[in-house]
Design an enzyme around this catalytic site. Structure first.
Site, PDB file in Angstrom:
ATOM      1  N   HIS A 316       0.852  -1.190   0.000  1.00 31.68           N
ATOM      2  CA  HIS A 316       0.000   0.000   0.000  1.00 31.68           C
ATOM      3  C   HIS A 316       0.882   1.232   0.000  1.00 31.68           C
ATOM      4  CE1 HIS A 316      -3.091   2.870   1.216  1.00 31.68           C
ATOM      5  NE2 HIS A 316      -3.936   1.971   0.750  1.00 31.68           N
ATOM      6  N   ASP A 374      -7.975  -5.319   0.027  1.00 31.08           N
ATOM      7  CA  ASP A 374      -8.478  -6.152  -1.068  1.00 31.08           C
ATOM      8  C   ASP A 374      -8.126  -7.618  -0.916  1.00 31.08           C
ATOM      9  OD1 ASP A 374      -9.712  -4.127  -2.588  1.00 31.08           O
ATOM     10  OD2 ASP A 374      -7.734  -3.392  -3.128  1.00 31.08           O
TER      11      ASP A 374
HETATM   12  N1  CMC Z   1       4.120  -7.540  -4.841  1.00 28.83           N
HETATM   13  C1  CMC Z   1       5.454  -7.509  -5.041  1.00 28.83           C
HETATM   14  N2  CMC Z   1       6.224  -6.404  -4.910  1.00 28.83           N
HETATM   15  C2  CMC Z   1       5.586  -5.275  -4.543  1.00 28.83           C
HETATM   16  C3  CMC Z   1       4.202  -5.219  -4.304  1.00 28.83           C
HETATM   17  C4  CMC Z   1       3.466  -6.396  -4.458  1.00 28.83           C
HETATM   18  N3  CMC Z   1       2.138  -6.399  -4.268  1.00 28.83           N
HETATM   19  N4  CMC Z   1       3.862  -3.954  -3.963  1.00 28.83           N
HETATM   20  C5  CMC Z   1       4.996  -3.228  -3.994  1.00 28.83           C
HETATM   21  N5  CMC Z   1       6.031  -4.027  -4.335  1.00 28.83           N
HETATM   22  C6  CMC Z   1       7.442  -3.620  -4.417  1.00 28.83           C
HETATM   23  C7  CMC Z   1       7.699  -2.819  -5.685  1.00 28.83           C
HETATM   24  O1  CMC Z   1       8.087  -3.647  -6.759  1.00 28.83           O
HETATM   25  C8  CMC Z   1       8.782  -1.879  -5.246  1.00 28.83           C
HETATM   26  O2  CMC Z   1       9.997  -2.585  -5.282  1.00 28.83           O
HETATM   27  P1  CMC Z   1      11.377  -1.790  -5.639  1.00 28.83           P
HETATM   28  O3  CMC Z   1      11.539  -0.780  -4.544  1.00 28.83           O
HETATM   29  O4  CMC Z   1      12.393  -2.861  -5.647  1.00 28.83           O
HETATM   30  O5  CMC Z   1      11.131  -1.161  -6.974  1.00 28.83           O
HETATM   31  C9  CMC Z   1       8.473  -1.612  -3.771  1.00 28.83           C
HETATM   32  O6  CMC Z   1       7.701  -2.737  -3.331  1.00 28.83           O
HETATM   33  C10 CMC Z   1       7.659  -0.342  -3.550  1.00 28.83           C
HETATM   34  O7  CMC Z   1       6.534  -0.402  -4.398  1.00 28.83           O
HETATM   35  P2  CMC Z   1       5.917   0.849  -5.147  1.00 28.83           P
HETATM   36  O8  CMC Z   1       5.159   0.379  -6.330  1.00 28.83           O
HETATM   37  O9  CMC Z   1       6.983   1.872  -5.368  1.00 28.83           O
HETATM   38  O10 CMC Z   1       4.960   1.386  -4.045  1.00 28.83           O
HETATM   39  P3  CMC Z   1       3.666   2.199  -4.284  1.00 28.83           P
HETATM   40  O11 CMC Z   1       3.382   2.908  -3.032  1.00 28.83           O
HETATM   41  O12 CMC Z   1       3.783   3.013  -5.511  1.00 28.83           O
HETATM   42  O13 CMC Z   1       2.603   1.059  -4.593  1.00 28.83           O
HETATM   43  C11 CMC Z   1       0.703  -0.307  -4.632  1.00 28.83           C
HETATM   44  C12 CMC Z   1       1.511   0.746  -3.850  1.00 28.83           C
HETATM   45  C13 CMC Z   1      -0.586  -0.571  -3.886  1.00 28.83           C
HETATM   46  C14 CMC Z   1       0.378   0.222  -6.028  1.00 28.83           C
HETATM   47  C15 CMC Z   1       1.557  -1.598  -4.754  1.00 28.83           C
HETATM   48  O14 CMC Z   1       1.882  -2.092  -3.470  1.00 28.83           O
HETATM   49  C16 CMC Z   1       0.844  -2.674  -5.573  1.00 28.83           C
HETATM   50  O15 CMC Z   1       0.910  -2.649  -6.791  1.00 28.83           O
HETATM   51  N6  CMC Z   1       0.127  -3.630  -4.897  1.00 28.83           N
HETATM   52  C17 CMC Z   1      -0.654  -4.614  -5.593  1.00 28.83           C
HETATM   53  C18 CMC Z   1      -1.997  -4.028  -6.010  1.00 28.83           C
HETATM   54  C19 CMC Z   1      -2.924  -3.834  -4.849  1.00 28.83           C
HETATM   55  O16 CMC Z   1      -3.119  -4.718  -4.012  1.00 28.83           O
HETATM   56  N7  CMC Z   1      -3.583  -2.657  -4.809  1.00 28.83           N
HETATM   57  C20 CMC Z   1      -4.600  -2.329  -3.790  1.00 28.83           C
HETATM   58  C21 CMC Z   1      -4.151  -1.226  -2.887  1.00 28.83           C
HETATM   59  S1  CMC Z   1      -5.210  -1.037  -1.448  1.00 28.83           S
HETATM   60  C22 CMC Z   1      -6.762  -0.615  -2.030  1.00 28.83           C
HETATM   61  C23 CMC Z   1      -6.824   0.622  -2.852  1.00 28.83           C
HETATM   62  O17 CMC Z   1      -6.054   1.563  -2.671  1.00 28.83           O
HETATM   63  O18 CMC Z   1      -7.674   0.684  -3.710  1.00 28.83           O
END
Ligand code: CMC
Length: 439
Positions: A316, A374
């Site tokens: 998140h 989720d």
């Molecule tokens: N599985 C594997 N690696 C992950 C995941 C995951 N679910 N989420 C983040 N990472 C890694 C990502 O690859 C990155 O690695 P690095 O630093 O080596 O590049 C690191 O963790 C930080 O991730 P980020 O994408 O920079 O973080 P963010 O704050 O931009 O992303 C997120 C948040 C929710 C988009 C992401 O965690 C994700 O894609 N999760 C899966 C989708 C999901 O479950 N979304 C629902 C969110 S909660 C409900 C809502 O908001 O609607």
């Protein structure tokens, strides 16, 4: 000392030094009711000639709000000071809707009046039905939601004067009341069944289930366990401060766009798998894993920097701890399965083992990736018979109150203005246009 209107009364400042010129500028430091302070950079460009650069707005506060507070490090979510866990135990979705539109939880009379108003607004204009015919049968219900909600302003032009507080209230009530009807109609259309009208003797969650699952040919009795679980899912998704879809609604609304159009923009933003689309993606992922033996393979895929795959339902932007909503849903999940007599749900078994494995894995520990809202909602929704394509629609129905309450807060905030970010331009600098025959 540069100040914007938001910083009137500030008595702490942060000093920035431009080492290239030696110039120092003080910026007002603003305390919130709780949580980190922010410094007001409204005068930054005027004072220094610089903009800030913050892709994804990871450190940028775009507004002041009194509705929702998240402490991502501790895993705390509060609405108007009440913890989400307490609201889930002691309150319900209608009370939360009331509170997000007003300042506090309703008393019995206020709740009764509010529920009556929402119930009375639940039908949609008959003509709106014709919109559905324009969609292909089998269209994703979220595609239908984007179109139909966007069309609402054409049906309710009497409540789109954004400067009239009464009209804003009527629009908020209309949207909260009509979204379940519009969502259920999108589903009924996609499977070729007749639309089911709302019933005023049912509560909000019951009514939605009735419109989803009843057919004219036979009686449908709403299961109270399912209705309670549905209400809890609505409550847990009601608002989540400045997330992508809410910020989209605020940005669209900041142009003066009408609230129905602004909320339609929010629905589009919610659809993506990084946001509301994740609940559908979690279930598809669990089904694809299919067997607990394959969990390690998927955990490895999620960790592989060369693989785009991510564990849906994990991670998140704000929570660097267990999402408190996921905790409530994890409990609800077991309650619902027990109450429905489902002894063995293979996808839940996979989810539980996947969670266990990920929480022990160094990659997930280091990056502070925990289950989010989720992760468990999809399993509950599946258990109660909700089709997967409706998962994000449910999120949209629940979040409508957050969108419209935040939109209203923005309209009432004298400091808010047109949302218009700047950029770091890295394209070509000025050059002449060469006539086409010479290029
Ligand atoms: N599985 C594997 N690696 C992950 C995941 C995951 N679910 N989420 C983040 N990472 C890694 C990502 O690859 C990155 O690695 P690095 O630093 O080596 O590049 C690191 O963790 C930080 O991730 P980020 O994408 O920079 O973080 P963010 O704050 O931009 O992303 C997120 C948040 C929710 C988009 C992401 O965690 C994700 O894609 N999760 C899966 C989708 C999901 O479950 N979304 C629902 C969110 S909660 C409900 C809502 O908001 O609607």
């Amino acid at each position: 000392m540069p100040k914007s209107p938001a910083s009137d009364g500030a008595n702490e400042y942060i000093t920035l030094t431009d080492h290239s010129t030696g110039k120092t500028v003080d910026f007002p430091l603003l305390p919130g009711a709780t949580g980190p302070k922010v410094f007001d950079i409204g005068a930054l460009y005027k004072e220094t000639g610089y903009f800030t650069y913050d892709p994804g707005y990871t450190c940028t506060g775009a507004c002041e709000s009194k509705m929702t507070f998240i402490d991502g490090e501790q895993g705390i979510l509060m609405h108007r000071g009440y913890l989400i866990e307490d609201l889930a135990k002691q309150s319900d979705y209608m009370e939360l809707c009331y509170m997000l539109l007003n300042d506090d939880l309703p008393d019995s009379k206020q709740k009764q009046d509010f529920v009556r108003i929402i119930t009375e607004h639940s039908m949609v204009h008959e003509q709106l039905k014709k919109f559905y015919d324009g969609f292909r049968r089998g269209a994703h219900p979220m595609a239908i939601m984007c179109g139909v909600v966007g069309a609402l302003s054409a049906f309710y032009p009497d409540s789109i004067d954004i400067l009239d507080p009464k009209q804003r209230t009527v629009t908020a009530h209309r949207l909260v009341a009509k979204m379940p009807t519009i969502g259920a109609m999108a589903y009924k259309y996609s499977i070729g069944q007749p639309f089911i009208y709302p019933r005023n003797d049912l509560n909000y969650a019951e009514n939605f289930l009735h419109m989803m699952f009843a057919v004219p040919a036979e009686e449908y009795k709403v299961n109270p366990v399912i209705a309670k679980a549905m209400d809890r899912i609505f409550l847990l998704h009601a608002d989540h401060e400045q997330n992508a879809s809410t910020s989209t609604v605020r940005l669209a609304g900041s142009t003066g766009a009408n609230p129905f159009a602004s909320v339609a923009a929010g629905i589009a933003a919610l659809w993506g798998p990084a946001h509301g689309g994740a609940n559908e993606a979690v279930l598809n992922m669990l089904a694809e894993i299919g067997n607990a033996d394959r969990i390690p393979e998927y955990v490895e895929k999620a960790k592989d920097p060369n693989d785009e795959f991510r564990l849906f339902g994990f991670g998140h932007r704000v929570y660097k701890n267990y999402d408190p909503r996921a905790k409530v849903l994890q409990e609800s999940c077991h309650e619902v399965l027990d109450a429905l007599g489902i002894e063995h749900e293979p996808l839940l078994d996979i989810a539980v083992q996947l969670e266990e494995m990920a929480l022990k894995d160094d990659y997930f520990i280091e990056k502070k990736l925990f289950p989010n809202v989720d992760f468990y909602s999809g399993i509950i929704l599946k258990a109660i018979g909700m089709p997967t394509t409706m998962f994000t629609v449910l999120f949209a129905i629940a979040r409508t109150i957050g969108w419209i309450a935040q939109w209203n807060e923005m309209i009432e905030d004298p400091v808010q203005k047109l949302g218009r970010p700047r950029q770091l331009y890295t394209g070509a600098t000025e050059r002449p246009v060469i006539p086409i025959h010479k290029r």
